[in-house]
Design a protein around this motif. Sequence first.
Motif, PDB file in Angstrom:
ATOM      1  N   ASN A  44      -8.414   4.213  -5.535  1.00  0.00           N
ATOM      2  CA  ASN A  44      -7.964   4.941  -4.374  1.00  0.00           C
ATOM      3  C   ASN A  44      -6.536   4.827  -3.834  1.00  0.00           C
ATOM      4  O   ASN A  44      -5.859   5.879  -3.562  1.00  0.00           O
ATOM      5  CB  ASN A  44      -8.941   4.532  -3.273  1.00  0.00           C
ATOM      6  N   HIS A  45      -6.133   3.429  -4.204  1.00  0.00           N
ATOM      7  CA  HIS A  45      -4.603   3.247  -3.636  1.00  0.00           C
ATOM      8  C   HIS A  45      -3.746   3.951  -4.645  1.00  0.00           C
ATOM      9  O   HIS A  45      -2.791   4.509  -4.203  1.00  0.00           O
ATOM     10  CB  HIS A  45      -4.484   1.812  -3.643  1.00  0.00           C
ATOM     11  N   TRP A  46      -4.016   4.058  -6.020  1.00  0.00           N
ATOM     12  CA  TRP A  46      -3.434   4.708  -6.777  1.00  0.00           C
ATOM     13  C   TRP A  46      -3.372   6.298  -6.427  1.00  0.00           C
ATOM     14  O   TRP A  46      -2.212   6.759  -6.584  1.00  0.00           O
ATOM     15  CB  TRP A  46      -3.975   4.494  -8.255  1.00  0.00           C
ATOM     16  N   LEU A  47      -4.454   6.823  -6.204  1.00  0.00           N
ATOM     17  CA  LEU A  47      -4.477   8.271  -5.785  1.00  0.00           C
ATOM     18  C   LEU A  47      -3.649   8.509  -4.600  1.00  0.00           C
ATOM     19  O   LEU A  47      -2.907   9.366  -4.568  1.00  0.00           O
ATOM     20  CB  LEU A  47      -6.029   8.684  -5.562  1.00  0.00           C
ATOM     21  N   TRP A  48      -3.831   7.461  -3.602  1.00  0.00           N
ATOM     22  CA  TRP A  48      -2.828   7.618  -2.327  1.00  0.00           C
ATOM     23  C   TRP A  48      -1.450   7.847  -2.603  1.00  0.00           C
ATOM     24  O   TRP A  48      -0.641   8.457  -2.084  1.00  0.00           O
ATOM     25  CB  TRP A  48      -3.439   6.442  -1.435  1.00  0.00           C
ATOM     26  N   ASN A  49      -1.097   6.829  -3.381  1.00  0.00           N
ATOM     27  CA  ASN A  49       0.511   6.788  -3.787  1.00  0.00           C
ATOM     28  C   ASN A  49       0.715   7.988  -4.563  1.00  0.00           C
ATOM     29  O   ASN A  49       1.903   8.249  -4.686  1.00  0.00           O
ATOM     30  CB  ASN A  49       0.749   5.482  -4.632  1.00  0.00           C
ATOM     31  N   HIS A  50      -0.293   8.657  -5.108  1.00  0.00           N
ATOM     32  CA  HIS A  50       0.247   9.759  -5.969  1.00  0.00           C
ATOM     33  C   HIS A  50      -0.253  10.945  -4.993  1.00  0.00           C
ATOM     34  O   HIS A  50      -0.359  12.230  -5.674  1.00  0.00           O
ATOM     35  CB  HIS A  50      -0.685   9.901  -7.379  1.00  0.00           C
ATOM     36  N   ARG A  51      -0.356  10.903  -3.579  1.00  0.00           N
ATOM     37  CA  ARG A  51      -0.164  11.788  -2.833  1.00  0.00           C
ATOM     38  C   ARG A  51      -1.530  12.571  -2.767  1.00  0.00           C
ATOM     39  O   ARG A  51      -1.669  13.694  -2.149  1.00  0.00           O
ATOM     40  CB  ARG A  51       0.918  12.592  -2.747  1.00  0.00           C
ATOM     41  N   LEU A  52      -2.520  12.000  -3.557  1.00  0.00           N
ATOM     42  CA  LEU A  52      -3.908  12.906  -3.444  1.00  0.00           C
ATOM     43  C   LEU A  52      -4.612  12.423  -2.198  1.00  0.00           C
ATOM     44  O   LEU A  52      -5.661  11.339  -2.593  1.00  0.00           O
ATOM     45  CB  LEU A  52      -4.683  12.449  -4.917  1.00  0.00           C
ATOM     46  N   PHE A  53      -4.275  12.456  -1.046  1.00  0.00           N
ATOM     47  CA  PHE A  53      -4.851  11.638  -0.044  1.00  0.00           C
ATOM     48  C   PHE A  53      -6.417  11.944   0.309  1.00  0.00           C
ATOM     49  O   PHE A  53      -6.935  10.983   0.513  1.00  0.00           O
ATOM     50  CB  PHE A  53      -3.851  12.068   1.226  1.00  0.00           C
ATOM     51  N   LEU A  54      -6.551  13.280   0.199  1.00  0.00           N
ATOM     52  CA  LEU A  54      -8.065  13.736   0.457  1.00  0.00           C
ATOM     53  C   LEU A  54      -8.894  13.099  -0.430  1.00  0.00           C
ATOM     54  O   LEU A  54      -9.872  12.607   0.233  1.00  0.00           O
ATOM     55  CB  LEU A  54      -8.062  15.163   0.737  1.00  0.00           C
ATOM     56  N   LEU A  55      -8.622  13.279  -1.902  1.00  0.00           N
ATOM     57  CA  LEU A  55      -9.537  12.507  -2.718  1.00  0.00           C
ATOM     58  C   LEU A  55      -9.439  11.151  -2.289  1.00  0.00           C
ATOM     59  O   LEU A  55     -10.775  10.569  -2.258  1.00  0.00           O
ATOM     60  CB  LEU A  55      -8.884  12.987  -4.134  1.00  0.00           C
ATOM     61  N   ALA A  56      -8.537  10.484  -2.257  1.00  0.00           N
ATOM     62  CA  ALA A  56      -8.683   8.944  -1.931  1.00  0.00           C
ATOM     63  C   ALA A  56      -9.320   8.840  -0.983  1.00  0.00           C
ATOM     64  O   ALA A  56      -9.953   7.789  -0.971  1.00  0.00           O
ATOM     65  CB  ALA A  56      -7.142   8.517  -1.806  1.00  0.00           C
ATOM     66  N   ARG A  57      -9.279   9.512   0.305  1.00  0.00           N
ATOM     67  CA  ARG A  57     -10.124   9.173   1.462  1.00  0.00           C
ATOM     68  C   ARG A  57     -11.479   9.388   1.170  1.00  0.00           C
ATOM     69  O   ARG A  57     -12.401   8.460   1.586  1.00  0.00           O
ATOM     70  CB  ARG A  57      -9.445  10.127   2.664  1.00  0.00           C
ATOM     71  N   MET A  58     -11.825  10.468   0.259  1.00  0.00           N
ATOM     72  CA  MET A  58     -13.218  10.591   0.055  1.00  0.00           C
ATOM     73  C   MET A  58     -13.891   9.717  -0.584  1.00  0.00           C
ATOM     74  O   MET A  58     -15.082   9.156  -0.357  1.00  0.00           O
ATOM     75  CB  MET A  58     -13.337  12.106  -0.684  1.00  0.00           C
ATOM     76  N   LEU A  59     -13.039   9.142  -1.779  1.00  0.00           N
ATOM     77  CA  LEU A  59     -13.677   8.049  -2.707  1.00  0.00           C
ATOM     78  C   LEU A  59     -13.951   6.824  -1.695  1.00  0.00           C
ATOM     79  O   LEU A  59     -14.813   6.058  -2.190  1.00  0.00           O
ATOM     80  CB  LEU A  59     -12.918   8.020  -3.898  1.00  0.00           C
ATOM     81  N   SER A  60     -12.911   6.591  -1.007  1.00  0.00           N
ATOM     82  CA  SER A  60     -12.907   5.328  -0.015  1.00  0.00           C
ATOM     83  C   SER A  60     -14.072   5.267   1.010  1.00  0.00           C
ATOM     84  O   SER A  60     -14.930   4.534   1.173  1.00  0.00           O
ATOM     85  CB  SER A  60     -11.705   4.940   0.806  1.00  0.00           C
ATOM     86  N   GLN A  61     -14.390   6.605   1.391  1.00  0.00           N
ATOM     87  CA  GLN A  61     -15.870   6.810   2.130  1.00  0.00           C
ATOM     88  C   GLN A  61     -16.962   6.386   1.463  1.00  0.00           C
ATOM     89  O   GLN A  61     -17.862   5.971   1.843  1.00  0.00           O
ATOM     90  CB  GLN A  61     -15.725   8.171   2.891  1.00  0.00           C
ATOM     91  N   ALA A  62     -16.686   7.102   0.111  1.00  0.00           N
ATOM     92  CA  ALA A  62     -18.129   6.848  -1.020  1.00  0.00           C
ATOM     93  C   ALA A  62     -18.209   5.428  -1.165  1.00  0.00           C
ATOM     94  O   ALA A  62     -19.180   4.616  -1.212  1.00  0.00           O
ATOM     95  CB  ALA A  62     -17.971   7.432  -2.123  1.00  0.00           C
ATOM     96  N   ALA A  63     -17.071   4.779  -1.379  1.00  0.00           N
ATOM     97  CA  ALA A  63     -16.996   3.156  -1.427  1.00  0.00           C
ATOM     98  C   ALA A  63     -17.772   2.532  -0.476  1.00  0.00           C
ATOM     99  O   ALA A  63     -18.503   1.503  -0.498  1.00  0.00           O
ATOM    100  CB  ALA A  63     -15.610   2.530  -1.879  1.00  0.00           C
ATOM    101  N   ARG A  64     -17.425   3.025   0.793  1.00  0.00           N
ATOM    102  CA  ARG A  64     -18.032   2.322   1.774  1.00  0.00           C
ATOM    103  C   ARG A  64     -19.316   2.476   2.104  1.00  0.00           C
ATOM    104  O   ARG A  64     -20.116   1.624   2.377  1.00  0.00           O
ATOM    105  CB  ARG A  64     -17.268   3.009   3.005  1.00  0.00           C
ATOM    106  N   PHE A  65     -19.803   3.565   1.631  1.00  0.00           N
ATOM    107  CA  PHE A  65     -21.447   3.957   1.595  1.00  0.00           C
ATOM    108  C   PHE A  65     -22.160   2.884   0.815  1.00  0.00           C
ATOM    109  O   PHE A  65     -23.064   2.428   0.923  1.00  0.00           O
ATOM    110  CB  PHE A  65     -21.526   5.565   0.948  1.00  0.00           C
ATOM    111  N   LEU A  66     -21.405   2.832  -0.305  1.00  0.00           N
ATOM    112  CA  LEU A  66     -22.062   1.927  -1.645  1.00  0.00           C
ATOM    113  C   LEU A  66     -21.828   0.471  -1.213  1.00  0.00           C
ATOM    114  O   LEU A  66     -22.789  -0.293  -1.512  1.00  0.00           O
ATOM    115  CB  LEU A  66     -21.375   2.384  -2.927  1.00  0.00           C
ATOM    116  N   THR A  67     -20.837  -0.134  -0.707  1.00  0.00           N
ATOM    117  CA  THR A  67     -20.861  -1.687  -0.457  1.00  0.00           C
ATOM    118  C   THR A  67     -20.644  -1.997   1.005  1.00  0.00           C
ATOM    119  O   THR A  67     -20.834  -3.217   1.217  1.00  0.00           O
ATOM    120  CB  THR A  67     -19.243  -1.765  -1.012  1.00  0.00           C
ATOM    121  N   GLY A  68     -20.478  -1.029   1.801  1.00  0.00           N
ATOM    122  CA  GLY A  68     -20.815  -1.335   3.426  1.00  0.00           C
ATOM    123  C   GLY A  68     -19.272  -1.998   3.560  1.00  0.00           C
ATOM    124  O   GLY A  68     -18.989  -2.505   4.892  1.00  0.00           O
ATOM    125  N   ILE A  69     -18.234  -2.069   2.860  1.00  0.00           N
ATOM    126  CA  ILE A  69     -16.779  -2.426   3.199  1.00  0.00           C
ATOM    127  C   ILE A  69     -15.845  -1.159   3.162  1.00  0.00           C
ATOM    128  O   ILE A  69     -15.813  -0.501   2.252  1.00  0.00           O
ATOM    129  CB  ILE A  69     -16.518  -3.350   2.168  1.00  0.00           C
TER     130      ILE A  69
END
Length: 236
Positions: A44-69
């Motif tokens: 997600n950080h790689w995506l963020w650094n490549h300005r794919l902000f929304l995709l990075a945020r959506m995947l970080s939310q998915a990670a949160r759902f899966l891991t609780g972190i």
Amino acid sequence: MPHLLSLIREDVANVVEHDPAAKSRLEVFLCYSGLHAVWFHRMNHWLWNHRLFLLARMLSQAARFLTGIEIHPGAKIGRRLFIDHGLGVVIGETAIVGDDVTLYQGVTLGGTGKEHGKRHPTIEDNVVVGGGAKILGNITVGKNCRIGAGSVVLRNVPEHSTVVGVPGHIIFREGKRVVITDPKQINDPLSEALASVANEVNKLRERVQQLEGSEVKGEPLSESLQRIMEDVDYQI
Ligand SMILES: CC(C)(COP(=O)(O)OP(=O)(O)OC[C@H]1O[C@@H](n2cnc3c(N)ncnc32)[C@H](O)[C@@H]1OP(=O)(O)O)[C@@H](O)C(=O)NCCC(=O)NCCS
């Protein structure tokens, strides 16, 4: 992300080395959600650094759902971060985490809500943050510090220190016990109230002494009060 696989290998080896509960590399790879969250974050950080902000945020939310972190994709994370147990960990957008850091469940590296720009903490190398601790604001926790479970840290912490309490205060520095000589150093409203009550009692004792012309004989001090009187310069 050419190094992703070697980083994953390094993370797994680090957990096997440091967590006595880890029985095998396969178990660590499959069952440690703290590592899964870190691996998601690297992507997600790689995506963020490549300005794919929304995709990075959506995947970080998915990670949160899966891991609780919840790790914001903008956060900068060093190598071998070990999030043990992990549930409820929150790492804010402008947080910076060094190498070989351990975070337990419920840790927040958050903002105070009053700052803009860099508003989350910087955690330097080799820091251990105990369960439920909150480290808030654009502050720095120096190398090799230990933050006690349940602490709320609002000020910079120098290297090689141990901090406990709400608000957090240093109890060990460079391996030596830190004696608080003035309760106000803890910056806790309750300490201030106790200090002012203690001052009032002192004044009253002196006044009664003046009036009676002799030393006031009161109840003997309790054991805990005696310990405080011996340990600190601050006189109650
Ligand atoms: C802060 C910590 C690292 C200190 O460990 P330590 O160096 O062995 O220190 P001690 O246990 O000797 O404690 C020193 C003093 O701090 C106090 N203290 C320790 N941890 C504390 C905490 N989290 N909050 C408040 N006070 C704490 C102790 O009561 C003791 O006080 P005293 O000297 O007045 O009796 C440890 O107590 C801690 O909180 N570790 C986090 C562990 C964790 O979160 N585990 C999660 C596993 S799932």
